[in-house]
Design an enzyme around this catalytic site. Structure first.
Site, mmCIF file in Angstrom:
data_model
loop_
_atom_site.group_PDB
_atom_site.id
_atom_site.type_symbol
_atom_site.label_atom_id
_atom_site.label_comp_id
_atom_site.label_asym_id
_atom_site.label_seq_id
_atom_site.Cartn_x
_atom_site.Cartn_y
_atom_site.Cartn_z
ATOM 1 N N ARG A 23 -7.450 -12.459 -6.770
ATOM 2 C CA ARG A 23 -6.769 -12.991 -7.945
ATOM 3 C C ARG A 23 -6.417 -14.470 -7.815
ATOM 4 N NH1 ARG A 23 -5.565 -9.063 -11.549
ATOM 5 N NH2 ARG A 23 -5.566 -6.901 -10.792
ATOM 6 N N TYR A 24 -6.524 -15.017 -6.602
ATOM 7 C CA TYR A 24 -6.273 -16.451 -6.437
ATOM 8 C C TYR A 24 -7.290 -17.279 -7.221
ATOM 9 C CZ TYR A 24 -2.475 -16.267 -3.074
ATOM 10 O OH TYR A 24 -1.242 -16.094 -2.484
ATOM 11 N N ASP A 64 -5.942 -25.655 0.488
ATOM 12 C CA ASP A 64 -5.568 -24.384 -0.134
ATOM 13 C C ASP A 64 -5.754 -24.489 -1.642
ATOM 14 O OD1 ASP A 64 -4.944 -23.249 2.253
ATOM 15 O OD2 ASP A 64 -2.789 -23.061 1.880
ATOM 16 N N VAL A 65 -6.198 -23.391 -2.248
ATOM 17 C CA VAL A 65 -6.501 -23.394 -3.678
ATOM 18 C C VAL A 65 -5.244 -23.448 -4.545
ATOM 19 C CG1 VAL A 65 -6.545 -20.882 -3.986
ATOM 20 C CG2 VAL A 65 -8.001 -22.342 -5.416
ATOM 21 N N ASP A 66 -4.115 -22.977 -4.025
ATOM 22 C CA ASP A 66 -2.890 -23.004 -4.824
ATOM 23 C C ASP A 66 -2.200 -24.364 -4.698
ATOM 24 O OD1 ASP A 66 -2.399 -22.408 -2.168
ATOM 25 O OD2 ASP A 66 -0.718 -21.057 -2.580
ATOM 26 N N GLU A 105 -2.030 -21.275 10.960
ATOM 27 C CA GLU A 105 -1.214 -22.490 11.029
ATOM 28 C C GLU A 105 -0.605 -22.678 12.415
ATOM 29 O OE1 GLU A 105 1.082 -24.213 7.597
ATOM 30 O OE2 GLU A 105 2.740 -23.345 8.754
ATOM 31 N N TYR A 138 2.817 -15.114 -10.139
ATOM 32 C CA TYR A 138 3.009 -13.699 -9.857
ATOM 33 C C TYR A 138 2.518 -12.838 -11.024
ATOM 34 C CZ TYR A 138 5.852 -15.198 -5.919
ATOM 35 O OH TYR A 138 6.273 -15.770 -4.749
ATOM 36 N N VAL A 150 -0.219 -13.114 -12.462
ATOM 37 C CA VAL A 150 -1.631 -12.842 -12.181
ATOM 38 C C VAL A 150 -1.797 -12.150 -10.827
ATOM 39 C CG1 VAL A 150 -3.918 -13.872 -11.806
ATOM 40 C CG2 VAL A 150 -2.390 -14.793 -13.573
ATOM 41 N N ARG A 161 0.116 -10.299 -9.103
ATOM 42 C CA ARG A 161 0.652 -8.929 -8.987
ATOM 43 C C ARG A 161 0.222 -8.041 -10.148
ATOM 44 N NH1 ARG A 161 6.857 -10.418 -7.038
ATOM 45 N NH2 ARG A 161 6.280 -11.283 -5.003
#
Length: 367
Positions: free
Chosen positions: A140-141, A227-229, A317, A362, A364, A366
């Protein structure tokens, strides 16, 4: 009772029936126990074979991309970045008195006001620099973040030099169509989705090593892994390029070292008793050679931990911080390049938030 006190025929029959029933019950319980053990072993082996190879390595339900998905002739010569370190000699380290602008090993920490972006752009254009930008959009990301990530990158990331986006996803058919600028291209490659986000995060190191080895090293002298977010808000330009590039974590650049969340477990390969800074794994980059060494280091540490039934506190990380402790980055990006605008609103030292953490979707994630 018969003579001699023995049981009567009727009593014998009852006893015999009772013994048969008891024997059948025992056989049934034994059979049930065997079936339970077999079922457990079947599901355990299935789980193990689904997620792990015999040496503890995560494996996939479907093979990820291979050389047939790529367009590079492996017989060609690998590219080399021109040494551009002299550019950093023009940095104005005294332009910012409110923040540290150099590390103890004299690597620059890039803050707004220290550099002339046009000088960097001109030099890298003349040097034919180009950049591979890698990003993982899993599950979903993809729906929640990828579109805004790419659209914002087209406005702010390395404008003026060639860029190829490497999108790794488990659902390539759901990648939307993007209108890209001149000398901007996109490559979508399948990677499997693991059950836990921690494994997705950690196993990207293996995928990055593979794509560097098979293609990027023949085509792009520089690579950034993001990171995509995230969302680009302002110039994220060639001033960020360097041999080995790390970013200071938004949450830890002002705190004391004993508050850094290094992995403190001596059993982990990521274990650190002390360090220099706390780096954010949401952004790292440099020349392909240096990034290849970094991701291999992290992947090998992760797999060694898995063999020992250990998992580092902050997964990849933690291993990345261990790498940068042992192998100092040649350029640090200030938190302006990966800023948590949601948690921190009034920080006067953040003159320009160049890339920010995206708001958690959230609705999307969740759904």
């Amino acid at each position: 009772m018969e003579a001699g006190g023995g049981p009567s025929p009727g009593q014998r029959r009852v006893k015999f029936v009772e013994m048969q029933a008891h024997s059948q019950k025992l056989r049934f319980l034994k059979l049930l126990a065997v079936l339970c053990v077999c079922c457990f072993m079947f599901f355990f082996e299935g789980f193990k074979s689904f997620y792990f190879s015999p040496n503890g390595e995560l494996v996939e339900t479907r093979e990820e991309f291979d050389v047939d998905d790529l367009s590079v002739d492996p017989t060609t010569k690998r590219v080399q970045a021109i040494n551009m370190s002299s550019l950093d000699r023009n940095l104005n380290f005294l332009a910012r008195t409110d923040v540290p602008t150099q590390t103890p090993w004299k690597a620059p920490i890039m803050w707004e006001g220290m550099f002339d972006g046009t000088l960097y752009d001109k030099a890298h254009l003349e040097a034919n620099s180009s950049v591979a930008l890698t990003v993982f959009a899993i599950g979903r990301y993809l729906e929640a973040y990828l579109k805004n990530f790419i659209i914002s990158a087209e406005k702010h990331f390395m404008i003026g030099i060639p860029v190829t986006y490497y999108i790794f996803t488990d659902i390539p058919e759901d990648i939307p169509d993007f209108v890209l600028g001149p000398e901007r291209t996109m490559k979508v490659l399948y990677v499997p989705r693991h059950a836990r986000w921690q494994d997705i995060s950690m196993m990207r190191m293996k995928t990055l090593s593979k794509i560097i080895d098979l293609e990027i090293s023949y085509t792009y002298p520089y690579i950034f892994c993001l990171d995509v977010d995230s969302i680009f808000e302002n110039r994220f330009g060639t001033e960020a390029l360097g041999g080995s590039v790390a970013v200071l974590h938004s949450h830890y650049y002002t705190v004391k070292q004993d508050e850094f969340t290094y992995d403190r477990n001596p059993k982990s390969k990521a274990y650190m008793k002390t360090g220099d800074y706390y780096y954010h794994a949401a952004l790292f980059g440099g020349t392909w050679q240096n990034v290849k060494v970094l991701v291999d280091f992290c992947y090998n540490g992760i797999m060694e931990d898995k063999k020992n039934n250990v998992e580092a506190l902050w997964h990849d990380e933690s291993h990345l911080n261990k790498y940068y402790w042992l192998h100092k980055p040649t350029k640090l990006l200030s938190p302006e390049y990966c800023w948590d605008v949601i948690s921190f609103i009034n920080r006067t030292e953040i003159k320009v938030a160049r890339m920010t953490w995206a708001k958690k979707r959230y609705d999307v994630l969740r759904a």
